[in-house]
Design a protein around this motif. Structure first.
Motif, PDB file in Angstrom:
ATOM      1  N   MET A   1      18.740  55.721 -83.211  1.00  0.00           N
ATOM      2  CA  MET A   1      19.730  55.619 -82.398  1.00  0.00           C
ATOM      3  C   MET A   1      19.558  56.247 -80.999  1.00  0.00           C
ATOM      4  O   MET A   1      19.994  55.895 -80.067  1.00  0.00           O
ATOM      5  N   SER A   2      18.613  57.179 -81.050  1.00  0.00           N
ATOM      6  CA  SER A   2      18.407  57.836 -79.913  1.00  0.00           C
ATOM      7  C   SER A   2      17.954  57.011 -78.803  1.00  0.00           C
ATOM      8  O   SER A   2      18.019  57.038 -77.497  1.00  0.00           O
ATOM      9  N   VAL A   3      17.043  56.044 -79.166  1.00  0.00           N
ATOM     10  CA  VAL A   3      16.329  55.104 -78.109  1.00  0.00           C
ATOM     11  C   VAL A   3      17.490  54.115 -77.786  1.00  0.00           C
ATOM     12  O   VAL A   3      17.574  54.050 -76.349  1.00  0.00           O
ATOM     13  N   LEU A   4      18.230  53.849 -78.627  1.00  0.00           N
ATOM     14  CA  LEU A   4      19.365  52.980 -78.004  1.00  0.00           C
ATOM     15  C   LEU A   4      20.402  53.665 -77.049  1.00  0.00           C
ATOM     16  O   LEU A   4      20.830  53.154 -75.896  1.00  0.00           O
ATOM     17  N   ILE A   5      20.694  54.915 -77.365  1.00  0.00           N
ATOM     18  CA  ILE A   5      21.722  55.573 -76.712  1.00  0.00           C
ATOM     19  C   ILE A   5      20.722  56.027 -75.118  1.00  0.00           C
ATOM     20  O   ILE A   5      21.417  55.880 -74.052  1.00  0.00           O
ATOM     21  N   LEU A   6      19.565  56.333 -75.157  1.00  0.00           N
ATOM     22  CA  LEU A   6      18.815  56.307 -73.909  1.00  0.00           C
ATOM     23  C   LEU A   6      18.556  55.141 -73.109  1.00  0.00           C
ATOM     24  O   LEU A   6      19.064  55.309 -71.813  1.00  0.00           O
ATOM     25  N   GLY A   7      18.561  53.974 -73.674  1.00  0.00           N
ATOM     26  CA  GLY A   7      18.551  52.766 -72.983  1.00  0.00           C
ATOM     27  C   GLY A   7      20.034  52.529 -72.374  1.00  0.00           C
ATOM     28  O   GLY A   7      20.123  52.097 -71.102  1.00  0.00           O
ATOM     29  N   LEU A   8      21.078  52.971 -72.974  1.00  0.00           N
ATOM     30  CA  LEU A   8      22.332  52.603 -72.531  1.00  0.00           C
ATOM     31  C   LEU A   8      22.562  53.517 -71.492  1.00  0.00           C
ATOM     32  O   LEU A   8      23.178  53.319 -70.441  1.00  0.00           O
ATOM     33  N   LEU A   9      22.051  54.925 -71.504  1.00  0.00           N
ATOM     34  CA  LEU A   9      22.136  55.749 -70.519  1.00  0.00           C
ATOM     35  C   LEU A   9      21.488  55.398 -69.154  1.00  0.00           C
ATOM     36  O   LEU A   9      22.153  55.407 -68.025  1.00  0.00           O
ATOM     37  N   ILE A  10      20.207  54.587 -69.311  1.00  0.00           N
ATOM     38  CA  ILE A  10      19.563  54.234 -68.035  1.00  0.00           C
ATOM     39  C   ILE A  10      20.426  53.096 -67.580  1.00  0.00           C
ATOM     40  O   ILE A  10      20.415  52.998 -66.350  1.00  0.00           O
TER      41      ILE A  10
ATOM     42  N   VAL B   1      15.263  47.079 -72.041  1.00  0.00           N
ATOM     43  CA  VAL B   1      14.211  47.090 -73.027  1.00  0.00           C
ATOM     44  C   VAL B   1      14.374  47.934 -73.893  1.00  0.00           C
ATOM     45  O   VAL B   1      14.351  47.919 -75.132  1.00  0.00           O
ATOM     46  N   LEU B   2      14.925  49.172 -73.531  1.00  0.00           N
ATOM     47  CA  LEU B   2      15.069  50.314 -74.583  1.00  0.00           C
ATOM     48  C   LEU B   2      16.456  49.958 -75.497  1.00  0.00           C
ATOM     49  O   LEU B   2      16.565  50.365 -76.575  1.00  0.00           O
ATOM     50  N   ILE B   3      17.305  49.430 -74.532  1.00  0.00           N
ATOM     51  CA  ILE B   3      18.546  49.032 -75.439  1.00  0.00           C
ATOM     52  C   ILE B   3      18.159  48.079 -76.563  1.00  0.00           C
ATOM     53  O   ILE B   3      18.486  48.314 -77.744  1.00  0.00           O
ATOM     54  N   CYS B   4      17.467  47.127 -76.281  1.00  0.00           N
ATOM     55  CA  CYS B   4      16.819  46.172 -77.287  1.00  0.00           C
ATOM     56  C   CYS B   4      16.297  46.848 -78.471  1.00  0.00           C
ATOM     57  O   CYS B   4      16.277  46.306 -79.540  1.00  0.00           O
ATOM     58  N   TRP B   5      15.205  47.538 -77.920  1.00  0.00           N
ATOM     59  CA  TRP B   5      14.377  48.219 -79.108  1.00  0.00           C
ATOM     60  C   TRP B   5      15.059  49.085 -79.851  1.00  0.00           C
ATOM     61  O   TRP B   5      14.955  49.120 -80.988  1.00  0.00           O
ATOM     62  N   GLY B   6      15.892  49.742 -79.157  1.00  0.00           N
ATOM     63  CA  GLY B   6      16.634  50.870 -79.860  1.00  0.00           C
ATOM     64  C   GLY B   6      18.013  50.256 -80.866  1.00  0.00           C
ATOM     65  O   GLY B   6      18.019  50.677 -81.792  1.00  0.00           O
ATOM     66  N   PHE B   7      18.112  49.128 -80.446  1.00  0.00           N
ATOM     67  CA  PHE B   7      19.292  48.442 -81.416  1.00  0.00           C
ATOM     68  C   PHE B   7      18.552  47.915 -82.528  1.00  0.00           C
ATOM     69  O   PHE B   7      19.322  47.988 -83.555  1.00  0.00           O
ATOM     70  N   GLY B   8      17.318  47.244 -82.247  1.00  0.00           N
ATOM     71  CA  GLY B   8      16.696  46.808 -83.297  1.00  0.00           C
ATOM     72  C   GLY B   8      16.095  47.964 -84.488  1.00  0.00           C
ATOM     73  O   GLY B   8      16.434  47.968 -85.607  1.00  0.00           O
ATOM     74  N   LEU B   9      15.767  48.956 -83.953  1.00  0.00           N
ATOM     75  CA  LEU B   9      15.542  50.309 -84.555  1.00  0.00           C
ATOM     76  C   LEU B   9      16.784  50.840 -85.423  1.00  0.00           C
ATOM     77  O   LEU B   9      16.694  51.009 -86.623  1.00  0.00           O
ATOM     78  N   ALA B  10      17.929  50.989 -84.718  1.00  0.00           N
ATOM     79  CA  ALA B  10      19.119  51.380 -85.217  1.00  0.00           C
ATOM     80  C   ALA B  10      19.557  50.401 -86.295  1.00  0.00           C
ATOM     81  O   ALA B  10      20.064  50.693 -87.360  1.00  0.00           O
ATOM     82  N   ARG B  11      19.458  49.170 -86.422  1.00  0.00           N
ATOM     83  CA  ARG B  11      19.623  48.127 -87.402  1.00  0.00           C
ATOM     84  C   ARG B  11      19.101  48.294 -88.657  1.00  0.00           C
ATOM     85  O   ARG B  11      19.183  47.763 -89.783  1.00  0.00           O
ATOM     86  N   GLN B  12      17.921  49.036 -88.742  1.00  0.00           N
ATOM     87  CA  GLN B  12      16.962  49.054 -89.776  1.00  0.00           C
ATOM     88  C   GLN B  12      17.651  50.181 -90.689  1.00  0.00           C
ATOM     89  O   GLN B  12      17.164  50.540 -91.910  1.00  0.00           O
ATOM     90  N   GLN B  13      18.368  51.192 -90.192  1.00  0.00           N
ATOM     91  CA  GLN B  13      19.168  52.135 -90.834  1.00  0.00           C
ATOM     92  C   GLN B  13      20.747  52.171 -90.445  1.00  0.00           C
ATOM     93  O   GLN B  13      21.230  52.833 -89.895  1.00  0.00           O
TER      94      GLN B  13
END
Length: 192
Positions: free
Chosen positions: A1-10, A50-62
């Motif tokens: 979730m942290s990667v998704l949030i970082l991507g959203l912030l950027i 890119v961070l949003i897409c990657w982070g969303f994919g990671l978050a979907r795994q949990q």
């Protein structure tokens, strides 16, 4: 979730400069020049996306379930998304009355897209993603409309031809996305 949030912030951060730091933004454009500013802006935006897409994919795994939306809301989301596609293209197709009337149809497209997805999904990662975009779009639309009033900005009148082209392009691209690209890119069939 942290990667998704970082991507959203950027991503949303760079897209919020007109909201929170317009004078600073104008100074940077003057200092760097329009081309260099746009290049830097695009680079930061791409990193955030890119961070949003990657982070969303990671978050979907949990996945963390927050609520279970009723099935009809999934189908209603298809309508919201269709409207969002038409609004998105209203920002690009010249001489349409949608842009003349609404002034910032792309921001409205984001609002409609995010709201529809919040109705149709109930996972934490969905709420974080779509909720962030919805909040950003609400604020940006209000600020943009206020700025238009303050500066006396007017938008060219539209034509029937512009309206028809806007709706036609929006519907065709929506159909391609809904029936094929959404499953291929996101892994979810919105029509099922």
């Amino acid at each position: 979730m942290s990667v998704l949030i970082l991507g959203l912030l950027i991503f949303l951060g760079i897209h919020s400069l007109r909201i929170f730091a317009n004078d600073w933004r104008d100074r940077q454009v003057a200092r760097l020049g329009a081309k260099r500013w746009k290049g830097l802006y695009a680079l930061v935006s791409i990193v955030g996306f890119v961070l949003i897409c990657w982070g969303f994919g990671l978050a979907r795994q949990q996945p963390v379930l927050l609520y279970v939306p009723p099935l009809p809301l999934r189908h209603l989301n298809a309508l919201f998304t269709l409207i969002a596609f038409v609004l998105f293209f209203a920002a690009r197709v010249p001489h349409n009355r949608i842009k003349a009337k609404l002034h910032h149809p792309q921001v409205l497209a984001v609002k409609v897209w995010a709201f529809g997805h919040l109705l149709a999904t109930g996972m934490l990662h969905d709420v974080v993603l779509f909720g962030a975009f919805l909040l950003w779009a609400i604020v940006l639309f209000a600020v943009s409309r206020r700025r238009d009033r303050q500066t006396g900005t007017t938008y060219p009148a539209g034509t029937l031809k512009g309206d028809v082209m806007t709706v036609l392009i929006g519907v065709v691209v929506w159909a391609l996305f809904a029936c094929w690209l959404h499953l291929w890119l996101i892994g979810v069939n919105p029509m099922s």
